[in-house]
Motif scaffolding. Structure first.
Motif, PDB file in Angstrom:
ATOM      1  N   LEU A  93       0.750  -1.087   0.010  1.00 19.09           N
ATOM      2  CA  LEU A  93       0.019   0.005   0.080  1.00 19.09           C
ATOM      3  C   LEU A  93       0.832   1.339  -0.158  1.00 19.09           C
ATOM      4  O   LEU A  93       0.641   2.119  -0.655  1.00 19.09           O
ATOM      5  N   ARG A  94       1.888   1.149   0.887  1.00 22.74           N
ATOM      6  CA  ARG A  94       2.959   2.416   0.574  1.00 22.74           C
ATOM      7  C   ARG A  94       3.556   2.564  -0.582  1.00 22.74           C
ATOM      8  O   ARG A  94       3.902   3.762  -0.811  1.00 22.74           O
ATOM      9  N   THR A  95       3.763   1.502  -1.281  1.00 21.30           N
ATOM     10  CA  THR A  95       4.424   1.469  -2.690  1.00 21.30           C
ATOM     11  C   THR A  95       3.479   2.025  -3.655  1.00 21.30           C
ATOM     12  O   THR A  95       4.004   2.499  -4.648  1.00 21.30           O
ATOM     13  N   GLY A  96       2.333   1.887  -3.347  1.00 22.53           N
ATOM     14  CA  GLY A  96       1.244   2.504  -4.390  1.00 22.53           C
ATOM     15  C   GLY A  96       0.134   1.663  -4.978  1.00 22.53           C
ATOM     16  O   GLY A  96      -0.530   1.952  -5.796  1.00 22.53           O
ATOM     17  N   ALA A  97       0.089   0.397  -4.243  1.00 24.17           N
ATOM     18  CA  ALA A  97      -0.977  -0.686  -4.673  1.00 24.17           C
ATOM     19  C   ALA A  97      -2.477   0.185  -4.340  1.00 24.17           C
ATOM     20  O   ALA A  97      -2.503   0.833  -3.339  1.00 24.17           O
ATOM     21  N   SER A  98      -3.462  -0.201  -5.102  1.00 22.79           N
ATOM     22  CA  SER A  98      -4.552   0.342  -5.016  1.00 22.79           C
ATOM     23  C   SER A  98      -5.658  -0.500  -4.454  1.00 22.79           C
ATOM     24  O   SER A  98      -6.879  -0.262  -4.205  1.00 22.79           O
ATOM     25  N   GLY A  99      -5.189  -1.787  -4.335  1.00 24.31           N
ATOM     26  CA  GLY A  99      -6.263  -2.944  -3.627  1.00 24.31           C
ATOM     27  C   GLY A  99      -5.412  -4.110  -2.978  1.00 24.31           C
ATOM     28  O   GLY A  99      -4.233  -4.335  -3.684  1.00 24.31           O
ATOM     29  N   TYR A 100      -6.221  -4.962  -2.637  1.00 21.20           N
ATOM     30  CA  TYR A 100      -5.565  -6.217  -2.271  1.00 21.20           C
ATOM     31  C   TYR A 100      -6.833  -7.063  -2.192  1.00 21.20           C
ATOM     32  O   TYR A 100      -7.591  -7.099  -1.618  1.00 21.20           O
ATOM     33  N   GLY A 163     -15.406  10.573   1.255  1.00 22.52           N
ATOM     34  CA  GLY A 163     -15.797   9.872   0.264  1.00 22.52           C
ATOM     35  C   GLY A 163     -14.781   8.768  -0.295  1.00 22.52           C
ATOM     36  O   GLY A 163     -15.215   7.581  -0.216  1.00 22.52           O
ATOM     37  N   LEU A 164     -13.436   8.970  -0.269  1.00 24.33           N
ATOM     38  CA  LEU A 164     -12.510   7.944  -0.272  1.00 24.33           C
ATOM     39  C   LEU A 164     -12.287   7.015   0.807  1.00 24.33           C
ATOM     40  O   LEU A 164     -12.369   5.714   0.394  1.00 24.33           O
ATOM     41  N   ALA A 165     -12.660   7.465   1.973  1.00 22.15           N
ATOM     42  CA  ALA A 165     -12.636   6.579   2.933  1.00 22.15           C
ATOM     43  C   ALA A 165     -13.975   5.694   3.279  1.00 22.15           C
ATOM     44  O   ALA A 165     -13.903   4.537   3.810  1.00 22.15           O
ATOM     45  N   GLN A 166     -14.842   5.921   2.366  1.00 19.47           N
ATOM     46  CA  GLN A 166     -16.122   5.142   2.231  1.00 19.47           C
ATOM     47  C   GLN A 166     -15.937   4.079   1.093  1.00 19.47           C
ATOM     48  O   GLN A 166     -16.705   3.252   0.989  1.00 19.47           O
ATOM     49  N   GLY A 167     -14.807   4.441   0.294  1.00 22.48           N
ATOM     50  CA  GLY A 167     -14.645   3.306  -0.682  1.00 22.48           C
ATOM     51  C   GLY A 167     -15.334   3.685  -1.992  1.00 22.48           C
ATOM     52  O   GLY A 167     -15.509   2.937  -2.852  1.00 22.48           O
ATOM     53  N   LEU A 168     -15.778   5.022  -1.997  1.00 23.65           N
ATOM     54  CA  LEU A 168     -16.412   5.377  -3.172  1.00 23.65           C
ATOM     55  C   LEU A 168     -15.300   5.720  -4.459  1.00 23.65           C
ATOM     56  O   LEU A 168     -14.348   6.150  -4.191  1.00 23.65           O
ATOM     57  N   SER A 169     -15.992   5.718  -5.454  1.00 18.98           N
ATOM     58  CA  SER A 169     -15.330   5.911  -6.776  1.00 18.98           C
ATOM     59  C   SER A 169     -15.259   7.667  -7.028  1.00 18.98           C
ATOM     60  O   SER A 169     -16.044   8.228  -6.346  1.00 18.98           O
ATOM     61  N   ASN A 170     -14.538   8.131  -7.967  1.00 16.67           N
ATOM     62  CA  ASN A 170     -14.549   9.544  -8.201  1.00 16.67           C
ATOM     63  C   ASN A 170     -15.988   9.917  -8.600  1.00 16.67           C
ATOM     64  O   ASN A 170     -16.602  10.933  -8.362  1.00 16.67           O
ATOM     65  N   ALA A 171     -16.743   9.075  -9.588  1.00 17.30           N
ATOM     66  CA  ALA A 171     -17.928   9.294 -10.040  1.00 17.30           C
ATOM     67  C   ALA A 171     -18.924   9.214  -8.901  1.00 17.30           C
ATOM     68  O   ALA A 171     -19.841  10.163  -8.851  1.00 17.30           O
ATOM     69  N   GLU A 172     -18.920   8.334  -8.064  1.00 16.99           N
ATOM     70  CA  GLU A 172     -19.700   8.301  -7.061  1.00 16.99           C
ATOM     71  C   GLU A 172     -19.709   9.662  -6.096  1.00 16.99           C
ATOM     72  O   GLU A 172     -20.762   9.823  -5.710  1.00 16.99           O
ATOM     73  N   ILE A 173     -18.353  10.016  -5.800  1.00 19.90           N
ATOM     74  CA  ILE A 173     -18.228  10.993  -4.935  1.00 19.90           C
ATOM     75  C   ILE A 173     -18.791  12.453  -5.733  1.00 19.90           C
ATOM     76  O   ILE A 173     -19.674  12.945  -4.989  1.00 19.90           O
ATOM     77  N   LYS A 194      -1.150  17.160   0.013  1.00 17.87           N
ATOM     78  CA  LYS A 194      -1.028  17.902   1.421  1.00 17.87           C
ATOM     79  C   LYS A 194      -1.079  16.606   2.585  1.00 17.87           C
ATOM     80  O   LYS A 194      -0.490  17.044   3.286  1.00 17.87           O
ATOM     81  N   LEU A 195      -1.404  15.566   2.372  1.00 21.86           N
ATOM     82  CA  LEU A 195      -1.319  14.608   3.331  1.00 21.86           C
ATOM     83  C   LEU A 195      -0.211  13.658   3.290  1.00 21.86           C
ATOM     84  O   LEU A 195       0.194  12.803   4.013  1.00 21.86           O
ATOM     85  N   SER A 196       0.799  13.926   2.144  1.00 23.65           N
ATOM     86  CA  SER A 196       2.079  13.474   1.944  1.00 23.65           C
ATOM     87  C   SER A 196       1.813  11.546   1.759  1.00 23.65           C
ATOM     88  O   SER A 196       2.520  11.031   2.555  1.00 23.65           O
ATOM     89  N   VAL A 197       0.918  11.107   0.938  1.00 20.91           N
ATOM     90  CA  VAL A 197       0.499   9.855   0.768  1.00 20.91           C
ATOM     91  C   VAL A 197       0.395   9.615  -0.749  1.00 20.91           C
ATOM     92  O   VAL A 197       0.700  10.521  -1.415  1.00 20.91           O
ATOM     93  N   ALA A 198       0.902   8.250  -0.926  1.00 18.30           N
ATOM     94  CA  ALA A 198       0.905   8.132  -2.360  1.00 18.30           C
ATOM     95  C   ALA A 198      -0.172   7.717  -3.248  1.00 18.30           C
ATOM     96  O   ALA A 198      -0.560   7.916  -4.417  1.00 18.30           O
ATOM     97  N   ASN A 199      -1.293   7.293  -2.459  1.00 15.05           N
ATOM     98  CA  ASN A 199      -2.727   6.806  -3.147  1.00 15.05           C
ATOM     99  C   ASN A 199      -3.910   6.971  -2.558  1.00 15.05           C
ATOM    100  O   ASN A 199      -3.584   7.398  -1.190  1.00 15.05           O
ATOM    101  N   ARG A 200      -5.061   6.550  -3.052  1.00  9.91           N
ATOM    102  CA  ARG A 200      -6.198   6.657  -2.397  1.00  9.91           C
ATOM    103  C   ARG A 200      -6.472   5.707  -1.289  1.00  9.91           C
ATOM    104  O   ARG A 200      -6.872   6.140  -0.149  1.00  9.91           O
ATOM    105  N   VAL A 201      -5.717   4.651  -1.207  1.00  7.71           N
ATOM    106  CA  VAL A 201      -5.843   3.676  -0.029  1.00  7.71           C
ATOM    107  C   VAL A 201      -5.111   4.228   1.035  1.00  7.71           C
ATOM    108  O   VAL A 201      -5.802   4.272   2.316  1.00  7.71           O
ATOM    109  N   GLN A 202      -4.172   4.975   1.119  1.00  7.10           N
ATOM    110  CA  GLN A 202      -3.413   5.525   2.055  1.00  7.10           C
ATOM    111  C   GLN A 202      -4.064   6.802   2.635  1.00  7.10           C
ATOM    112  O   GLN A 202      -4.205   6.974   3.908  1.00  7.10           O
ATOM    113  N   ALA A 203      -4.966   7.562   1.734  1.00  8.46           N
ATOM    114  CA  ALA A 203      -5.754   8.665   1.946  1.00  8.46           C
ATOM    115  C   ALA A 203      -6.796   8.210   2.880  1.00  8.46           C
ATOM    116  O   ALA A 203      -7.314   8.821   4.054  1.00  8.46           O
TER     117      ALA A 203
END
Length: 219
Positions: A93-100, A163-173, A194-203
């Motif tokens: 996740l830290r490296t940039g994966a968007s799912g598991y 919205g990201l934390a709820q698992g929503l896509s950009n379109a849903e948000i 701003k949060l210094s994170v690499a992807n949506r999962v980390q956010a």
């Protein structure tokens, strides 16, 4: 058409995932290869989504992931594993994966997971969410620091983060906030910086750590 590359050291897994996904509407498996051929396949086929085995005998899945995230137009990557408590998940996740995803994912859930990944949503196997969250947070800064980071966000960015934390896509948000998908994507890019994170999962994990979800059940 969502273009998918499946990377796994087991031929049975590659063929099974390919059959399931190829039978789904709007999804095309353009390559199914072992780890050593992953980068070549991605370069040749320019997939939208890569399903990548995290543990392979011929090449380290995390090394492949790192190379993929460095591409000018990197695909969305979800890691595959047979383990529901994998010590490499937080690093992925830290490296940039968007799912598991687990390799024993219900076949009926596989195509929807790929569509969600393509649409920008976070996709985590339900059985591993507690492990993923706990493992990630143990390796990061404390609650006060997370809250301070989130406080830097504008009102719109904070709502998008929820919205990201709820698992929503950009379109849903965008539908919930009456914003275009492009505007939501721009907000996502800004809040990641701003949060210094690499992807949506980390956010999303930061949002949980800072109590953003507890503020309001709605966007």
């Amino acid at each position: 058409m969502i273009r998918v590359v499946v990377v796994d050291d087991e031929a049975l897994i590659r063929s099974g995932f390919s059959l399931i996904l190829s039978a789904a509407d709007g999804i095309e498996v353009v390559a199914a290869v072992p780890g050593g051929q992953a980068l070549e396949a991605v370069a040749a086929h320019a997939p939208d989504v890569v399903l990548l085995d995290i543990r392979m005998p011929d090449v380290d899945g995390l090394t492949v992931l790192r190379h993929l995230t460095e591409l000018p137009e990197s695909p969305v990557v979800a890691m595959l594993t047979t383990f529901d408590a994998d010590e490499y998940v937080a690093q992925a996740l830290r490296t940039g994966a968007s799912g598991y995803l687990l390799k024993d994912t219900d076949p009926d859930d596989l195509a929807p997971a790929v569509r969600s990944l393509y649409e920008g949503a976070v996709v985590l196997a339900p059985k591993v969410v507690p492990t993923v969250v706990d493992g990630y947070l143990r390796h990061h800064r404390g609650l006060d620091s997370a809250a301070a980071d989130v406080s830097m966000l504008t009102g719109w960015e904070r709502r998008v983060l929820r919205g990201l934390a709820q698992g929503l896509s950009n379109a849903e948000i965008g539908a919930r906030l009456h914003l275009s998908a492009g505007t939501v994507k721009a907000h996502v890019g800004t809040l990641l910086v701003k949060l210094s994170v690499a992807n949506r999962v980390q956010a999303a994990l930061w949002a949980q750590r800072a109590g953003v979800l507890a503020e309001d059940g709605n966007l």
